[in-house]
Design an enzyme around this catalytic site. Structure first.
Site, PDB file in Angstrom:
ATOM      1  N   GLN A  80       0.830  -1.196   0.000  1.00 48.43           N
ATOM      2  CA  GLN A  80       0.000   0.000   0.000  1.00 48.43           C
ATOM      3  C   GLN A  80       0.869   1.253   0.000  1.00 48.43           C
ATOM      4  OE1 GLN A  80      -3.147   0.130   2.895  1.00 48.43           O
ATOM      5  NE2 GLN A  80      -3.952   2.000   2.034  1.00 48.43           N
ATOM      6  N   PHE A  81       1.195   1.735  -1.191  1.00 46.86           N
ATOM      7  CA  PHE A  81       2.064   2.908  -1.316  1.00 46.86           C
ATOM      8  C   PHE A  81       1.437   4.153  -0.717  1.00 46.86           C
ATOM      9  CE2 PHE A  81      -0.572   3.597  -5.013  1.00 46.86           C
ATOM     10  CZ  PHE A  81      -0.595   4.967  -5.166  1.00 46.86           C
ATOM     11  N   THR A  82       0.119   4.186  -0.578  1.00 47.10           N
ATOM     12  CA  THR A  82      -0.541   5.384  -0.063  1.00 47.10           C
ATOM     13  C   THR A  82      -0.177   5.673   1.391  1.00 47.10           C
ATOM     14  OG1 THR A  82      -2.543   4.153   0.507  1.00 47.10           O
ATOM     15  CG2 THR A  82      -2.469   5.187  -1.682  1.00 47.10           C
TER      16      THR A  82
END
Length: 159
Positions: free
Chosen positions: A78-80
């Site tokens: 989850q890069f966010t």
């Protein structure tokens, strides 16, 4: 690396309506990989998560790790988690590692957990995923690898 870790009774991830992975009791780990992360960060974070005492002992206190209860980990990239929302209304993701580098370190993290004896289910890197979970608690922690410039503290210095 930064991880949002949730203690779960069960969790699953699907892509386009297809079940990709599911676990019973254990941990859902949402993992963000930054541009400065290395294999050492993946190894450190895997060891930290495998040993975190997040599960209740018979006395009711969180005294047992996912390893000790024989639980699983569902790891979802989850890069966010690396989104910077300090300026404006649109998050900046300049601290997130590019796809190929992030995927390699995500895979390294999962491999290191498996090496420690933790069964690991995964999402599908880069896909739009539907993650379902039943929180146990809820009990959620944010953990950063030591090399990460802290997004959890105001000064940027680990505490």
């Amino acid at each position: 690396m930064i991880a949002a870790i949730q203690r779960v009774s069960r969790a699953s991830v699907s892509v386009d309506g297809e079940l990709v992975s599911e676990i019973g009791a254990g941990l859902l780990v949402l993992l963000g990989v930054s541009v400065t992360d290395t294999a050492d960060d993946a190894a450190w974070l895997a060891k930290k998560i495998a040993g975190l005492r997040m599960f209740r002992a018979p006395e009711g206190q969180p005294e047992r790790s996912v390893l000790e209860i024989g639980g699983d980990v569902l790891a979802v990239s989850q890069f966010t988690l690396l989104g910077n929302c300090r300026k404006g209304r649109r998050p900046s993701f300049t601290r997130a590692a590019p796809g190929p580098e992030a995927e390699a370190l995500y895979e390294e993290f999962c491999a290191r957990l498996r090496d420690l004896g933790v069964p690991v289910g995964t999402g599908r890197f880069g896909a739009m995923m539907e993650v379902s979970l039943l929180n146990d608690g809820p009990y959620t922690l944010l953990v950063e690898s030591p090399g990460e410039r802290s997004i959890l503290t105001r000064s940027g210095e680990p505490q």
